[in-house]
Design a protein around this motif. Sequence first.
Motif, short mmCIF file in Angstrom:
data_model
loop_
_atom_site.label_atom_id
_atom_site.label_comp_id
_atom_site.label_asym_id
_atom_site.label_seq_id
_atom_site.Cartn_x
_atom_site.Cartn_y
_atom_site.Cartn_z
N MET A 1 0.89 -1.12 0.16
CA MET A 1 0.11 0.25 0.12
C MET A 1 0.81 1.25 0.09
SD MET A 1 -2.95 1.30 2.78
CE MET A 1 -3.58 -0.47 2.72
N LYS A 2 0.31 2.04 -0.69
CA LYS A 2 1.10 3.40 -0.81
C LYS A 2 0.43 4.55 0.14
CE LYS A 2 2.91 5.10 -4.70
NZ LYS A 2 2.74 5.76 -5.96
N ILE A 3 1.43 4.75 1.45
CA ILE A 3 0.68 5.55 2.39
C ILE A 3 1.44 7.27 2.53
CG2 ILE A 3 0.43 5.51 4.94
CD1 ILE A 3 0.77 2.41 4.66
N ALA A 4 0.58 7.93 2.46
CA ALA A 4 0.99 9.38 2.83
C ALA A 4 0.92 9.53 4.42
CB ALA A 4 0.25 10.27 1.93
N LEU A 5 1.88 9.84 5.02
CA LEU A 5 1.95 10.01 6.23
C LEU A 5 2.24 11.49 6.81
CD1 LEU A 5 3.34 7.69 9.11
CD2 LEU A 5 3.33 10.19 9.33
N ILE A 6 1.31 12.46 7.19
CA ILE A 6 1.52 13.71 7.43
C ILE A 6 1.62 14.11 8.83
CG2 ILE A 6 0.73 15.88 6.60
CD1 ILE A 6 -1.14 14.61 4.39
N SER A 7 2.96 14.89 8.84
CA SER A 7 3.12 15.28 10.44
C SER A 7 3.80 16.34 10.48
CB SER A 7 3.88 13.72 10.91
OG SER A 7 4.41 14.17 12.18
N ASP A 8 3.27 17.08 11.63
CA ASP A 8 4.29 18.34 11.90
C ASP A 8 5.15 17.94 12.97
OD1 ASP A 8 2.18 20.68 11.06
OD2 ASP A 8 0.88 19.07 11.82
N ALA A 9 5.29 16.69 13.40
CA ALA A 9 6.51 16.37 14.26
C ALA A 9 7.46 15.36 13.35
CB ALA A 9 5.72 15.72 15.46
N TRP A 10 8.56 15.66 13.57
CA TRP A 10 9.64 15.08 12.45
C TRP A 10 10.99 15.20 12.95
CZ3 TRP A 10 8.94 10.16 11.11
CH2 TRP A 10 9.80 9.65 10.32
N HIS A 11 12.01 14.56 12.36
CA HIS A 11 13.40 15.19 12.59
C HIS A 11 13.42 16.45 12.23
CE1 HIS A 11 14.88 11.25 13.21
NE2 HIS A 11 14.40 10.61 12.11
N PRO A 12 14.45 17.43 13.12
CA PRO A 12 15.01 17.04 13.95
C PRO A 12 14.56 17.11 15.47
CG PRO A 12 15.56 19.15 13.47
CD PRO A 12 14.47 18.79 12.47
N GLN A 13 13.06 17.26 15.50
CA GLN A 13 12.39 17.26 16.64
C GLN A 13 12.77 16.12 17.85
OE1 GLN A 13 8.22 18.21 16.43
NE2 GLN A 13 8.55 19.43 14.84
N VAL A 14 12.73 16.02 18.87
CA VAL A 14 13.19 14.79 19.78
C VAL A 14 11.80 14.67 20.69
CG1 VAL A 14 14.56 13.89 21.39
CG2 VAL A 14 15.64 15.20 19.57
N ASN A 15 10.96 14.05 20.49
CA ASN A 15 9.94 13.64 21.33
C ASN A 15 9.18 12.31 21.28
OD1 ASN A 15 7.95 14.00 19.13
ND2 ASN A 15 8.36 16.55 19.35
N GLY A 16 8.06 12.06 21.86
CA GLY A 16 7.61 10.62 21.80
C GLY A 16 6.84 10.57 20.25
N VAL A 17 6.29 11.44 19.97
CA VAL A 17 5.54 11.48 18.52
C VAL A 17 6.53 11.17 17.71
CG1 VAL A 17 4.05 12.66 16.99
CG2 VAL A 17 3.92 12.95 19.34
N VAL A 18 7.69 11.69 17.35
CA VAL A 18 8.62 11.58 16.42
C VAL A 18 9.14 10.07 16.43
CG1 VAL A 18 10.84 11.99 15.45
CG2 VAL A 18 9.30 13.88 16.21
#
Length: 338
Positions: A1-18
């Motif tokens: 399956m081709k999935i678009a995952l859209i997130s305001d949280a990603w590298h270089p942030q460091v947190n549980g969501v990332v």
Amino acid sequence: MKIALISDAWHPQVNGVVTTLIELVKELRKLDHYVEIIHPGLFSTRPCPGYPGIDLAIRPKKNLSQFLKKLKPEAIHIATEGPLGWAARSLCLQSGWSFTSAFHTKFPEIFNASAKVPVSWGYALLRRFHQPSASVMVPTQSVLSGLQRRGFQNLKPWTHGVDIDLFRYHDQPILFPTLGALPRPVALFVGRISYEKNIEAFLEMDFPGSKVVCGVGPMEKQLRQRFPAAYWLGILPRSELVTLYASADVFVFPSKSDTFGLVLLEAMATGTPVACYPVDGPLEVIGKSGGGVMSHDLNDAVLKALQISRQEARARAEAFSWGTAAKSFTDYLVPIRQ
């Protein structure tokens, strides 16, 4: 399956969501899914007010539309409720696309703690955000029940996992080279040093040993000045974090607003028992199976957690699998055109 995952949280942030999304994507790719992460680094950004180190996309809708048209995903998952999340939601509604979303963070409580915004206003906004979602993935049953009481719909339980190969088990606390031989016992906190983490409850404890803090955030300077006796480490790479967890006698999780608490699993995987309040995240992670102690008296929880065997803590962490989490995630996805 081709999935678009859209997130305001990603590298270089460091947190549980990332961390959650990184581990999820790894597992999805093992299952032969194609995952495209659309994150703030692909857009013009500006710092999030009050949260240095977190950058938000500026007016991303037009470029996001181009990304999605080029990608032609079969499923769209909106992971966060920031500028990218709202832009993705708007595009999906305009195009008649179905999508799924996730509730990772109790932003209403955070905004209440930092800016005194009424909690009810925050939940009204988030309820509106998630209302069109085909599946709203929630990390714990207690958080899910709370959202149901606030009128959220299409909620799905979606627990998380821990990499038990990375976070290796140690039957005795080990030495963390940077700190050397600290007075025992060693109590450890790992997380963002921000309003919602309630870290003062940890730092103010009457504790007979050493307190170690790993993380950065908007309250760091203020708390370093107030509590100079604690050992402050800033951010560490995950390879060193493994050793740090294993060096502690007890891991303390003072937050009352986290929806899960991945750091609890990471600490327990190394054998370090945890102490926390009986609130949403810990109720799911620790439950009745052990590995830690929950109490409304954090100091009492810490002292009792010191009596728990490291083997018991590890056994509880082994009950959580990223493979299981990824399977649940794909089960909840929906085709963008139904």
